[in-house]
Design a protein around this motif. Structure first.
Motif, PDB file in Angstrom:
ATOM      1  N   SER A 230      -0.758   5.770 -14.060  1.00 24.86           N
ATOM      2  CA  SER A 230      -2.028   5.282 -13.516  1.00 24.86           C
ATOM      3  C   SER A 230      -3.143   6.264 -13.810  1.00 24.86           C
ATOM      4  CB  SER A 230      -1.907   5.100 -12.001  1.00 24.86           C
ATOM      5  OG  SER A 230      -1.010   4.083 -11.675  1.00 24.86           O
ATOM      6  N   PRO A 231      -4.397   5.813 -13.757  1.00 24.57           N
ATOM      7  CA  PRO A 231      -5.513   6.759 -13.830  1.00 24.57           C
ATOM      8  C   PRO A 231      -5.403   7.799 -12.712  1.00 24.57           C
ATOM      9  CG  PRO A 231      -6.295   4.494 -14.040  1.00 24.57           C
ATOM     10  CD  PRO A 231      -4.847   4.413 -13.666  1.00 24.57           C
ATOM     11  N   ASP A 232      -5.900   9.008 -13.005  1.00 20.98           N
ATOM     12  CA  ASP A 232      -5.773  10.098 -12.033  1.00 20.98           C
ATOM     13  C   ASP A 232      -6.360   9.735 -10.684  1.00 20.98           C
ATOM     14  OD1 ASP A 232      -4.516  11.584 -13.926  1.00 20.98           O
ATOM     15  OD2 ASP A 232      -6.226  12.878 -14.379  1.00 20.98           O
ATOM     16  N   TRP A 233      -7.491   9.022 -10.668  1.00 20.87           N
ATOM     17  CA  TRP A 233      -8.160   8.760  -9.385  1.00 20.87           C
ATOM     18  C   TRP A 233      -7.351   7.790  -8.521  1.00 20.87           C
ATOM     19  CZ3 TRP A 233      -9.851   3.800  -8.186  1.00 20.87           C
ATOM     20  CH2 TRP A 233      -9.944   2.889  -9.256  1.00 20.87           C
ATOM     21  N   ILE A 234      -6.638   6.857  -9.146  1.00 20.98           N
ATOM     22  CA  ILE A 234      -5.769   5.956  -8.373  1.00 20.98           C
ATOM     23  C   ILE A 234      -4.580   6.734  -7.817  1.00 20.98           C
ATOM     24  CG2 ILE A 234      -4.135   4.039  -8.565  1.00 20.98           C
ATOM     25  CD1 ILE A 234      -6.081   2.613 -10.356  1.00 20.98           C
ATOM     26  N   ALA A 235      -3.949   7.550  -8.675  1.00 20.51           N
ATOM     27  CA  ALA A 235      -2.802   8.355  -8.213  1.00 20.51           C
ATOM     28  C   ALA A 235      -3.217   9.295  -7.093  1.00 20.51           C
ATOM     29  CB  ALA A 235      -2.220   9.133  -9.384  1.00 20.51           C
ATOM     30  N   VAL A 249       1.734  -0.371 -12.697  1.00 23.35           N
ATOM     31  CA  VAL A 249       1.908  -1.677 -12.063  1.00 23.35           C
ATOM     32  C   VAL A 249       2.197  -1.513 -10.569  1.00 23.35           C
ATOM     33  CG1 VAL A 249       3.264  -3.799 -12.042  1.00 23.35           C
ATOM     34  CG2 VAL A 249       2.725  -2.690 -14.221  1.00 23.35           C
ATOM     35  N   VAL A 250       3.144  -0.662 -10.237  1.00 22.14           N
ATOM     36  CA  VAL A 250       3.489  -0.452  -8.827  1.00 22.14           C
ATOM     37  C   VAL A 250       2.314   0.194  -8.083  1.00 22.14           C
ATOM     38  CG1 VAL A 250       5.059   0.717  -7.242  1.00 22.14           C
ATOM     39  CG2 VAL A 250       5.935  -0.275  -9.359  1.00 22.14           C
ATOM     40  N   ASP A 251       1.640   1.134  -8.736  1.00 23.09           N
ATOM     41  CA  ASP A 251       0.517   1.814  -8.082  1.00 23.09           C
ATOM     42  C   ASP A 251      -0.620   0.844  -7.780  1.00 23.09           C
ATOM     43  OD1 ASP A 251       2.025   4.055  -8.373  1.00 23.09           O
ATOM     44  OD2 ASP A 251       0.801   4.970  -9.937  1.00 23.09           O
ATOM     45  N   VAL A 252      -0.928  -0.049  -8.712  1.00 22.01           N
ATOM     46  CA  VAL A 252      -1.990  -1.028  -8.466  1.00 22.01           C
ATOM     47  C   VAL A 252      -1.590  -1.970  -7.338  1.00 22.01           C
ATOM     48  CG1 VAL A 252      -3.149  -3.045  -9.454  1.00 22.01           C
ATOM     49  CG2 VAL A 252      -3.047  -0.916 -10.743  1.00 22.01           C
ATOM     50  N   SER A 253      -0.307  -2.362  -7.299  1.00 19.32           N
ATOM     51  CA  SER A 253       0.179  -3.202  -6.209  1.00 19.32           C
ATOM     52  C   SER A 253      -0.046  -2.521  -4.862  1.00 19.32           C
ATOM     53  CB  SER A 253       1.664  -3.505  -6.417  1.00 19.32           C
ATOM     54  OG  SER A 253       2.200  -4.185  -5.303  1.00 19.32           O
ATOM     55  N   ASN A 254       0.318  -1.241  -4.766  1.00 22.97           N
ATOM     56  CA  ASN A 254       0.126  -0.500  -3.514  1.00 22.97           C
ATOM     57  C   ASN A 254      -1.361  -0.301  -3.222  1.00 22.97           C
ATOM     58  OD1 ASN A 254       2.858  -0.212  -2.884  1.00 22.97           O
ATOM     59  ND2 ASN A 254       3.069   1.640  -4.114  1.00 22.97           N
ATOM     60  N   TYR A 255      -2.146  -0.053  -4.258  1.00 22.30           N
ATOM     61  CA  TYR A 255      -3.584   0.172  -4.074  1.00 22.30           C
ATOM     62  C   TYR A 255      -4.243  -1.073  -3.474  1.00 22.30           C
ATOM     63  CZ  TYR A 255      -8.185   2.184  -5.146  1.00 22.30           C
ATOM     64  OH  TYR A 255      -9.451   2.711  -5.052  1.00 22.30           O
ATOM     65  N   VAL A 256      -3.882  -2.256  -4.009  1.00 24.79           N
ATOM     66  CA  VAL A 256      -4.450  -3.507  -3.498  1.00 24.79           C
ATOM     67  C   VAL A 256      -4.047  -3.718  -2.044  1.00 24.79           C
ATOM     68  CG1 VAL A 256      -4.360  -6.023  -3.728  1.00 24.79           C
ATOM     69  CG2 VAL A 256      -4.657  -4.585  -5.758  1.00 24.79           C
ATOM     70  N   PRO A 263      -0.336  -7.368   1.289  1.00 25.34           N
ATOM     71  CA  PRO A 263       0.898  -6.990   0.588  1.00 25.34           C
ATOM     72  C   PRO A 263       1.150  -7.920  -0.591  1.00 25.34           C
ATOM     73  CG  PRO A 263       1.232  -7.037   2.965  1.00 25.34           C
ATOM     74  CD  PRO A 263      -0.106  -7.644   2.711  1.00 25.34           C
ATOM     75  N   ASN A 264       1.728  -7.365  -1.651  1.00 29.54           N
ATOM     76  CA  ASN A 264       1.998  -8.149  -2.851  1.00 29.54           C
ATOM     77  C   ASN A 264       3.168  -7.500  -3.581  1.00 29.54           C
ATOM     78  OD1 ASN A 264       0.668  -6.333  -5.213  1.00 29.54           O
ATOM     79  ND2 ASN A 264      -0.581  -6.205  -3.356  1.00 29.54           N
ATOM     80  N   HIS A 265       3.722  -8.217  -4.530  1.00 30.35           N
ATOM     81  CA  HIS A 265       4.865  -7.669  -5.269  1.00 30.35           C
ATOM     82  C   HIS A 265       4.831  -8.199  -6.694  1.00 30.35           C
ATOM     83  CE1 HIS A 265       8.835  -5.637  -5.103  1.00 30.35           C
ATOM     84  NE2 HIS A 265       9.132  -6.469  -6.099  1.00 30.35           N
ATOM     85  N   ALA A 266       5.060  -7.306  -7.651  1.00 30.34           N
ATOM     86  CA  ALA A 266       5.087  -7.679  -9.062  1.00 30.34           C
ATOM     87  C   ALA A 266       6.530  -7.709  -9.553  1.00 30.34           C
ATOM     88  CB  ALA A 266       4.256  -6.696  -9.883  1.00 30.34           C
ATOM     89  N   TYR A 267       6.939  -8.845 -10.155  1.00 30.10           N
ATOM     90  CA  TYR A 267       8.279  -9.019 -10.702  1.00 30.10           C
ATOM     91  C   TYR A 267       8.197  -9.089 -12.233  1.00 30.10           C
ATOM     92  CZ  TYR A 267       9.477 -10.536  -5.941  1.00 30.10           C
ATOM     93  OH  TYR A 267       9.666 -10.622  -4.573  1.00 30.10           O
ATOM     94  N   ASP A 268       9.220  -8.578 -12.891  1.00 27.36           N
ATOM     95  CA  ASP A 268       9.331  -8.744 -14.340  1.00 27.36           C
ATOM     96  C   ASP A 268       9.753 -10.184 -14.594  1.00 27.36           C
ATOM     97  OD1 ASP A 268      10.129  -8.837 -17.025  1.00 27.36           O
ATOM     98  OD2 ASP A 268      10.678  -6.711 -17.017  1.00 27.36           O
ATOM     99  N   LEU A 382      -7.883  -3.807 -11.679  1.00 26.19           N
ATOM    100  CA  LEU A 382      -7.381  -2.430 -11.727  1.00 26.19           C
ATOM    101  C   LEU A 382      -6.330  -2.235 -12.810  1.00 26.19           C
ATOM    102  CD1 LEU A 382      -7.064  -1.763  -7.878  1.00 26.19           C
ATOM    103  CD2 LEU A 382      -8.764  -0.802  -9.424  1.00 26.19           C
ATOM    104  N   LEU A 383      -5.443  -3.221 -13.001  1.00 24.63           N
ATOM    105  CA  LEU A 383      -4.399  -3.053 -14.007  1.00 24.63           C
ATOM    106  C   LEU A 383      -4.987  -3.072 -15.419  1.00 24.63           C
ATOM    107  CD1 LEU A 383      -1.397  -2.637 -14.396  1.00 24.63           C
ATOM    108  CD2 LEU A 383      -1.095  -5.126 -14.435  1.00 24.63           C
ATOM    109  N   ARG A 384      -6.096  -3.775 -15.588  1.00 30.56           N
ATOM    110  CA  ARG A 384      -6.722  -3.847 -16.908  1.00 30.56           C
ATOM    111  C   ARG A 384      -7.246  -2.478 -17.359  1.00 30.56           C
ATOM    112  NH1 ARG A 384      -9.704  -9.086 -17.040  1.00 30.56           N
ATOM    113  NH2 ARG A 384      -7.925  -9.964 -18.162  1.00 30.56           N
TER     114      ARG A 384
END
Length: 784
Positions: A230-235, A249-256, A263-268, A382-384
């Protein structure tokens, strides 16, 4: 709830006056419990790769970890955590490093082998509360560089808020920003627009079987994903909020989730069975392994997220399954955002003992309306940043019959709200206060108001809730205080007054009040030597709190052990609380008890406290050493009896109990049945003049048979000394050479004083002779 200052001010630009912001948040009912500066790095801590770990035959709780810091030199470190594996990158505190808690890292040898530094947990570096193992840094982290540089850490100011249940949207930064902006007259930054974002294309279909538990389940298919850092500022912001960065991907999910309270969840999607979802209740005995590696055996009340092949992949609203993690090979994801019935989530989370950031929010209520599409849009935005080729495909949105907060109108008036608050605000003034909170309000000339609560505020249901929001924005400090008028004149009952007096006496003795949990694990009682029948709790919230306590002692011993583990020895604690031994009927034999523990002090200290309470409260009971209380020392404890009724114990905790509790010090204890003692009519205290003449001390040691309890010796000395005795203390108990087997030496100090004269040697000798004669009748002799 941790709110990051830079994150908050990105959403509502209110400046950087941290104390003023904290004061405003507290006045809004979002009490600021603390303000922390996080992200400051520790000099001397660098990144290192684990090469291998080796156990040592003489060290069961630690092992040798060999690491490489990139300079080609193999370093050896002793470590008590076992969560790292070969190839992991971890923070290494090199020799000479001064840690945040003041420790200086030195190459001290263990088993004659020096340690070249220390591997660090997140808590040791001030990066969160996790102390379960060593902090594992992201893959690809450069070696031999400061860990702060590797993580892209920035110094952040964090507000620790006490968020109440009636502000569910404030479990996200945007909800807090909304409250703050409304008070300060600053507009909150708009959320990204989802319109036109998702096109016709691949979808992840949804089937909701358990509609009473899942009101809405929405999926968004996103392609062009590249998993990385992730970008440093998100981390940095996630770390400041107490979350460990994992990948973009996981970091953006937690950030949102932390920003939007969604709450949200990203699946492959390429590995998702059948490419879709099925929401159903679990079968009794069905099992699921969650992301934390724990295996859960489920019941028919647990709600599951399954793939289209009906294979469980997550515990709905709580935690995903172990096989659903995003991998480096992931290129297409199905983003899931849902609304689950709050009570069902709460019951499952407690039954499973599995509380998560997601369950915390679902239990209190998340937005089932506009929150879902806007959260998806924020996720894409954010993911973009790290996936420039990102493309949004199709969306599937299924709803069911679960009762969701929907469109509702609250009809009220300024008069009704003013009557509750004691204010004189007009309807327009009230509307101006709450409209910035997303609450459109129509005002009629009569003062009637129609308020439309937003979907992200499921707690606002009637006039009293609207009045609370008006008060919050108007300012609690601006609302006058009034004492209700009453024709009744209350006063404390006799028991209440004596309980209050007892607390004052204990505090005067330097004993602090503790408030342990009334729920225990069964082994807690056994560890305290208090085996016996107990009252068990059906469906306890926590597995280790499944029985009601039958004694205050286990909780107080836990408090002593906790203090000792934090290098605070000599704790003197008391608790006044209820115990629940099983009764003859369905209900337990509940009654009130006093428990006192004196760490680092022997049995005489407990007897002294008992005598102080006798003197101050007018308690009365007999010490019976013929009956050893369970869990106490066989020769240093006594039962307190009132007639034939046992009303307490006094003495020293058994060494085996102390060992089992992890306590090194001796511990004296007093336990009293207050349901009996507080109802007693105390003796009227009589005034005794203080003598202006000097006192004389007389030390006497008596060799007494073990069968003669110390209380009888004490009583005999007091009767022999008569009115000249002003104080008596047992200061030594001796067994050994010079004392016959089956006997012990009891040494007492007598303080003698006459009210009308200075005592002579003859007076003191007479007391000595009378005491010797009285003790001889008990089979005791004066020790030379």
């Amino acid at each position: 709830m941790k709110i990051v200052h830079s994150w908050l001010t990105d959403l509502v630009p209110v400046g950087d006056d941290v104390p003023a912001i904290a004061e405003t948040l507290t006045d809004l009912g979002l009490t600021v419990d603390g303000i922390d500066e996080v992200g400051a790095t520790v000099d001397g801590v660098i990144t290192a790769r684990v090469l291998r770990a080796e156990s040592h035959p003489d060290a069961a709780k630690i092992h040798r970890v060999f690491v490489d810091t990139g300079d080609g030199r193999e370093r050896h470190v002793w470590c008590g955590a076992f969560n790292m594996r070969a190839g992991d990158v971890v923070p290494l505190a090199t020799p000479g490093t001064v840690m945040p808690d003041g420790r200086r890292i030195e190459p001290k040898p263990i088993l004659s082998i020096a340690s070249d530094g220390m591997l660090c947990s997140a808590r040791e570096l001030g990066l969160g509360d996790d102390h379960a193992g060593i902090l594992i840094l992201p893959e690809g982290t450069r070696l031999g560089v400061p860990y702060g540089e590797a993580l892209g850490l920035h110094r952040e100011t964090v507000y620790d808020l006490d968020v109440t249940r009636n502000l569910p949207d404030c479990f996200g930064h945007r909800g807090v920003a909304r409250q703050l902006g409304a008070r300060l007259g600053v507009a909150v930054v708009d959320q990204p627009d989802v319109d036109g974002l998702f096109h016709e294309g691949r979808v992840a279909p949804v089937e909701i079987v358990a509609g009473e538990r899942c009101g809405r389940f929405t999926t968004f298919v996103i392609t062009g994903v590249r998993v990385g850092a992730s970008p440093d500022w998100i981390a940095s912001r996630l770390t400041a909020a107490g979350m460990r960065p994992i990948n973009n991907v996981v970091d953006v999910s937690n950030y949102v989730m932390l920003e939007c309270n969604q709450p949200n969840h990203a699946y492959d999607l390429d590995t998702l069975g059948g490419g879709g979802f099925r929401i159903r209740l679990a079968g009794d005995g069905e099992q699921l392994t969650t992301l934390d590696g724990a295996v859960h055996t489920l019941t028919g009340d647990d709600l599951l997220i399954c793939d289209a092949h009906d294979t469980p992949i997550g515990l709905a609203g709580i935690m995903g399954g172990l096989d659903t993690e995003i991998s480096e090979a992931t290129t297409t994801i199905a983003l899931e955002i849902a609304w689950f019935e709050p009570i069902g989530v709460a019951v499952s989370a407690r039954r499973r003992g599995l509380r998560s950031e997601a369950s915390l929010r679902f239990e209190r209520g998340v937005d089932p309306g506009n929150g879902i599409p806007s959260a998806a849009a924020r996720f894409v935005e954010l993911l973009r940043l790290t996936c420039p080729d990102l493309r949004c495909e199709g969306a599937a949105d299924e709803t069911a019959g679960a009762t969701r907060p929907g469109h509702r109108e609250i009809h009220t008036s300024a008069a009704r709200i003013n009557a509750r608050l004691g204010t004189e605000l007009s309807a327009e003034e009230m509307a101006a206060l709450i409209r910035p909170l997303g609450m459109p309000t129509t005002v009629e000339a009569s003062g009637a108001m129609v308020v439309l609560p937003p979907s992200y505020r499921p707690d606002i249901l009637e006039t009293v809730d609207v009045a609370e929001e008006v008060a919050r924005q108007y300012g609690y400090g601006r609302i006058g205080r009034a004492v209700p008028n009453s024709t009744m004149h209350g006063r404390l009952s006799v028991v209440q007054a004596r309980r209050r007096q007892l607390r004052q006496v204990l505090l005067g003795l330097g004993i602090s009040e503790a408030m342990p949990n009334p729920f225990l694990a069964e082994h807690d009682l056994a560890r305290a030597g208090l085996d016996g029948p107990v009252v068990r709790i059906v469906n306890s919230l926590v597995a280790d709190e499944s029985v009601l306590r039958t004694s205050l002692r286990p909780g107080l011993l836990k408090a002593v052990a906790f203090n000792q583990s934090h290098r605070r020895s000599g704790a003197r604690l008391y608790e006044i609380g209820h115990v629940y031994p099983p009764g003859d009927g369905e209900l337990p034999d509940e009654h009130e008890m006093l428990g006192v523990v004196l760490a680092g002090e022997p049995a005489p200290a407990a007897v002294d406290v008992w005598r102080q309470l006798v003197a101050a409260m007018g308690f009365g009971a007999r010490l019976d050493q013929s009956v050893v209380p369970p869990g106490l020392h066989p020769t240093r404890a006594a039962t307190l009896t009132l007639g034939k009724q046992v009303i307490g114990v006094v003495g020293e905790v058994h060494p085996d109990v102390l060992d089992a509790s992890g306590i090194d010090d001796r511990v004296a204890v007093v336990e009293l049945d207050l349901s009996v003692l507080l109802t007693q009519e105390p003796k009227v205290p009589t005034w005794k003049p203080t003598s202006r003449f000097p006192s004389s001390d007389l030390d006497l040691a008596f060799v007494t048979p073990d069968s003669v309890i110390a209380e009888k010796v004490d009583k005999a000395i007091r009767q022999a000394a008569g009115t000249l005795l002003v104080d008596l203390a047992l200061f030594d108990v001796y067994r050994g050479p010079g004392v016959p087997d089956g006997s012990r030496s009891l040494a007492y100090r007598l303080r003698l004083q006459a009210p009308d004269r200075t005592l002579t040697e003859v007076d003191v000798a007479a007391v000595r002779d009378r005491a010797e004669t009285a003790l001889r009748k008990l089979g005791a002799s004066l020790r030379g």
